[in-house]
Scaffold this active site. Structure first.
Site, PDB file in Angstrom:
ATOM      1  N   ALA A 254    -112.736 -31.707-102.745  1.00 20.97           N
ATOM      2  CA  ALA A 254    -111.575 -32.188-103.496  1.00 20.97           C
ATOM      3  C   ALA A 254    -111.028 -33.436-102.828  1.00 20.97           C
ATOM      4  O   ALA A 254    -111.052 -33.571-101.603  1.00 20.97           O
ATOM      5  CB  ALA A 254    -110.498 -31.112-103.571  1.00 20.97           C
ATOM      6  N   LYS A 255    -110.512 -34.349-103.651  1.00 23.32           N
ATOM      7  CA  LYS A 255    -109.921 -35.576-103.113  1.00 23.32           C
ATOM      8  C   LYS A 255    -108.746 -35.258-102.199  1.00 23.32           C
ATOM      9  O   LYS A 255    -108.576 -35.871-101.142  1.00 23.32           O
ATOM     10  CB  LYS A 255    -109.439 -36.462-104.268  1.00 23.32           C
ATOM     11  CG  LYS A 255    -110.531 -37.062-105.119  1.00 23.32           C
ATOM     12  CD  LYS A 255    -109.925 -37.850-106.279  1.00 23.32           C
ATOM     13  CE  LYS A 255    -110.980 -38.376-107.232  1.00 23.32           C
ATOM     14  NZ  LYS A 255    -110.381 -39.055-108.406  1.00 23.32           N
ATOM     15  N   ARG A 256    -107.935 -34.288-102.617  1.00 28.22           N
ATOM     16  CA  ARG A 256    -106.713 -34.012-101.862  1.00 28.22           C
ATOM     17  C   ARG A 256    -107.005 -33.464-100.463  1.00 28.22           C
ATOM     18  O   ARG A 256    -106.164 -33.539 -99.580  1.00 28.22           O
ATOM     19  CB  ARG A 256    -105.820 -33.031-102.629  1.00 28.22           C
ATOM     20  CG  ARG A 256    -106.438 -31.669-102.852  1.00 28.22           C
ATOM     21  CD  ARG A 256    -105.456 -30.732-103.547  1.00 28.22           C
ATOM     22  NE  ARG A 256    -106.037 -29.445-103.863  1.00 28.22           N
ATOM     23  CZ  ARG A 256    -106.713 -29.179-104.968  1.00 28.22           C
ATOM     24  NH1 ARG A 256    -106.865 -30.127-105.888  1.00 28.22           N
ATOM     25  NH2 ARG A 256    -107.241 -27.994-105.183  1.00 28.22           N
TER      26      ARG A 256
END
Length: 285
Positions: A254-256
């Site tokens: 995930a980017k986060r």
């Protein structure tokens, strides 16, 4: 003709999970001698960046993917989505909601029938709405499930979508749409103009997408998107939700979570051929 798409948002750099999804869609299009479309979903202007969009093109080309041009960039077509909002509003299917996300989240904890019940706040009384408009308060356009049910009549109970992949719990085949799970979903905001569900569904119809191939984290989105398709008399594509890649820690990329990006893999010496083989696509390009 088989038409599918990869539709990233330029809010960060792509990682292995994005590569898997893009390669899955690209391989499906080649197998069916169909079309592969790239779409840039950049309606969130507070988080989208031109440098991330440029990186998307660079990463996908490095992977060996080809796509049709010109590429549709959603921020260039806000008028298209506004016309749909006007259509739905003229039919009495929308209402203005001035409640903030924080207020909605607070209501969720107190909702007697769960989160979906809290996510159906309903319209404000007319005098209150007029006052809030006069004050210039920001609002969201919500789709009223009650009004949508009335508009569709008997069709409401028959809404379903065809799943050729699998949802997070193995759901596959013909699946009854559960429109109520999302509550009165937001379709547009005063500041952003349009929300994901409407923009994605509109563009799938406009671009003739026959197969929506994406991760099963978006499986629940198919339920409300099927409702929008019915309300707008848009065709219903086949859905093919695929598994999500996870890292050594068992967490999905995930980017986060600042998952290792394709740019970082490339800089570290990983070849496109090596990554495709790792992801199960040795002959993808």
């Amino acid at each position: 003709m088989f038409i599918t798409r990869f539709a990233p948002s330029p809010t960060g750099l792509l990682h292995r999970g994005h590569a898997f999804s893009a390669l899955t869609a690209g391989a499906a299009a080649r197998a069916e001698e169909g079309r592969f479309i790239l779409r840039i979903e950049d309606i969130d202007q507070t988080r989208c960046r031109p440098e991330y969009e440029a990186a998307i093109f660079e990463d996908l080309a490095w992977l060996g993917l080809d796509w049709e041009t010109p590429v549709r960039r959603q921020s260039d077509h806000l008028g298209d989505y506004a016309a749909v909002i006007d259509n739905l509003n003229a039919r009495g299917l929308l209402y203005r909601c001035f409640r903030t996300r924080r207020e909605i989240m607070a209501d969720i904890g107190q909702a007697p029938h769960g989160p979906a019940d809290a996510a159906r706040p309903g319209p404000h009384p007319p005098d209150e709405e007029a006052r809030l408009l006069d004050e210039g308060r920001p609002f969201a356009w919500r789709l009223s499930l009650d009004r949508a049910r009335d508009a569709l009549g008997g069709v409401w109970e028959d809404l379903a979508f065809h799943e050729e992949g699998a949802g997070p719990d193995g759901e596959t085949g013909v699946i009854r749409a559960r429109q109520e799970t999302a509550g009165d979903v937001v379709l547009a905001r005063k500041d952003a103009g349009v929300a994901y569900h409407l923009a994605a569904t509109h563009d799938d119809a406009l671009q003739g997408v026959t197969h929506v191939i994406r991760g099963h984290d978006l499986f629940e989105a198919a339920h409300i998107q099927r409702l929008i398709q019915a309300l707008m008399d848009w065709p219903a594509p086949v859905y093919c939700h695929h598994r999500l890649l996870t890292g050594p820690d068992g967490k999905r990329y995930a980017k986060r979570d600042r998952s290792q990006t394709l740019a970082e893999l490339r800089a570290g010496g990983m070849t496109a051929r090596g990554l495709r083989a790792e992801l199960g696509f040795p002959d993808a390009a």
